[in-house]
Design an enzyme around this catalytic site. Structure first.
Site, mmCIF file in Angstrom:
data_model
loop_
_atom_site.group_PDB
_atom_site.id
_atom_site.type_symbol
_atom_site.label_atom_id
_atom_site.label_comp_id
_atom_site.label_asym_id
_atom_site.label_seq_id
_atom_site.Cartn_x
_atom_site.Cartn_y
_atom_site.Cartn_z
ATOM 1 N N MET A 1 41.509 97.374 22.886
ATOM 2 C CA MET A 1 40.477 97.113 21.876
ATOM 3 C C MET A 1 40.933 97.720 20.543
ATOM 4 S SD MET A 1 36.882 97.072 23.873
ATOM 5 C CE MET A 1 36.559 98.807 23.876
ATOM 6 N N LEU B 1 44.846 102.118 18.539
ATOM 7 C CA LEU B 1 45.886 102.476 19.517
ATOM 8 C C LEU B 1 46.315 103.935 19.347
ATOM 9 C CD1 LEU B 1 48.154 99.284 19.454
ATOM 10 C CD2 LEU B 1 46.068 99.731 20.774
ATOM 11 N N HIS C 1 48.022 104.166 24.754
ATOM 12 C CA HIS C 1 48.387 102.745 24.693
ATOM 13 C C HIS C 1 49.910 102.602 24.601
ATOM 14 C CE1 HIS C 1 44.200 102.557 22.893
ATOM 15 N NE2 HIS C 1 44.124 101.662 23.859
ATOM 16 N N GLN D 1 31.205 93.775 26.539
ATOM 17 C CA GLN D 1 31.207 94.978 27.375
ATOM 18 C C GLN D 1 30.435 96.139 26.756
ATOM 19 O OE1 GLN D 1 35.651 95.091 27.191
ATOM 20 N NE2 GLN D 1 35.369 97.306 27.238
ATOM 21 N N LYS E 1 43.173 106.300 33.195
ATOM 22 C CA LYS E 1 42.073 107.005 32.523
ATOM 23 C C LYS E 1 40.733 106.338 32.841
ATOM 24 C CE LYS E 1 39.639 108.585 28.840
ATOM 25 N NZ LYS E 1 38.650 107.551 28.797
ATOM 26 N N SER F 1 41.829 109.047 24.172
ATOM 27 C CA SER F 1 40.871 107.944 24.155
ATOM 28 C C SER F 1 40.608 107.582 22.703
ATOM 29 C CB SER F 1 39.561 108.394 24.811
ATOM 30 O OG SER F 1 38.506 107.530 24.435
ATOM 31 N N SER F 2 40.411 106.294 22.434
ATOM 32 C CA SER F 2 40.114 105.872 21.056
ATOM 33 C C SER F 2 38.838 106.525 20.560
ATOM 34 C CB SER F 2 39.960 104.350 20.990
ATOM 35 O OG SER F 2 41.126 103.732 21.484
ATOM 36 N N ARG F 3 37.927 106.863 21.483
ATOM 37 C CA ARG F 3 36.642 107.444 21.083
ATOM 38 C C ARG F 3 36.741 108.935 20.775
ATOM 39 N NH1 ARG F 3 34.485 103.325 24.918
ATOM 40 N NH2 ARG F 3 32.999 102.051 23.767
HETATM 41 O O1 PAF Z 1 40.163 99.423 28.446
HETATM 42 C C1 PAF Z 1 39.912 98.708 27.438
HETATM 43 O O2 PAF Z 1 40.357 98.985 26.311
HETATM 44 C C2 PAF Z 1 39.029 97.485 27.614
HETATM 45 O O3 PAF Z 1 38.015 97.698 28.552
HETATM 46 C C3 PAF Z 1 39.838 96.211 27.954
HETATM 47 C C4 PAF Z 1 40.534 96.330 29.289
HETATM 48 C C5 PAF Z 1 40.868 95.949 26.861
HETATM 49 C C6 PAF Z 1 38.891 95.007 28.033
HETATM 50 O O4 PAF Z 1 38.245 94.788 26.828
#
Ligand code: PAF
Length: 268
Positions: free
Chosen positions: A25, A28, A32, A56, A144, A180-182
């Site tokens: 998403m 990065l 990633h 999602q 993760k 994590s991006s968050r």
């Molecule tokens: O893990 C993520 O970043 C997302 O859940 C994914 C697998 C790209 C689906 O949108």
């Protein structure tokens, strides 16, 4: 490196090279990068998808403020030797609102699913679509998000999607916090407090039964708002003797942190 926005532009030049896909998403980070390196090691043509999947996110979640760093993401992909980056608009992935979606089954309502009831339906639906759109031989996901990885493996097996799912170990900061991006949402003070997450895994993993593991981990997480601490088998069924998985989720302010590790169960 090709950067494309429409599915028709995928693979105009990849021939019959072995293909790997890393779905993201965006925003990065080194985690990633590990997924991309794993794909580079095994596949000749590596595609990264960057798509913040609305399906999602729940209505009260962070879709609007999810970090977006496209330029830096593309530079990282270029440096890592990615062949194609697919950055679609919502309409390219969802030409219409889907009527048929992927049901994550009972596991989709547990753990993360108990806090985010529609999350895994959205994840599995987009992963299924992106697998069809990018038609890879291999698809790479981080450990993760262990429940996500488990459900994706189950979907690929149960729906005969014909792709190899490769799980990649969690990338960690110096104090052990899972990348994590968050994590960018954390204030300096919260970032220090977040160090309790890897410590909870460490103290938990030193115990030998689910009850002892859970209580040790909960003690370590005392300064955070705990969503769950759970011990399961490696497929996230009930715990059995031998290898298991410890999964934790907790909140610091509005930021949710997830982590997990393998544990060894000598008693139940
Ligand atoms: O893990 C993520 O970043 C997302 O859940 C994914 C697998 C790209 C689906 O949108």
């Amino acid at each position: 490196m090709r950067v494309i926005e429409t599915r028709e532009d995928l693979y105009t030049d990849s021939g019959d090279a072995r293909r790997g896909v890393v779905m993201t998403m965006g925003a990065l980070h080194e985690g990633h990068a590990d997924l991309i390196r794993a794909a580079r090691d095994r596949d000749e043509h590596v595609t990264v998808t960057i798509f913040v999947n609305p399906m999602q996110f729940g209505p009260q979640e962070d879709l609007a403020r999810y970090p977006r760093t496209l330029q830096a993401d593309l530079e990282l992909c270029e440096r890592l030797g990615v062949n194609t980056v697919y950055v679609p608009q919502v309409a390219d992935v969802y030409p219409r609102t889907p009527v048929v979606t992927v049901d994550p089954g009972p596991l989709g309502t547990e753990l993360e699913g108990s806090v985010r009831p529609t999350h895994f339906r959205g994840v599995l639906t987009v992963v299924c679509k992106l697998l069809r759109i990018t038609s890879p031989d291999d698809a790479y996901f981080g450990e993760k998000d262990y429940q996500q990885l488990t459900l994706i493996r189950a979907m690929v097996a149960d729906l005969d999607l014909g792709v190899t799912v490769v799980g990649v170990p969690t990338s960690r900061e110096a104090d052990g916090l899972a990348r994590s991006s968050r994590n960018v949402y954390l204030t300096d003070e919260q970032r220090v407090a977040a160090g309790a997450m890897p410590r909870a895994l460490q103290v938990g993993a030193a115990m030998g039964s689910p009850a002892a593991i859970e209580s040790a981990a909960r003690c370590e997480l005392a300064g955070l708002e705990i969503d769950y601490v759970a011990v399961r088998d490696p497929d996230l069924g009930p715990p059995v003797l031998g290898t298991g998985r410890l999964l934790i989720a907790a909140r610091l302010g509005t930021t949710r942190l997830l982590d997990n590790c393998a544990v060894h169960l000598e008693a139940l």
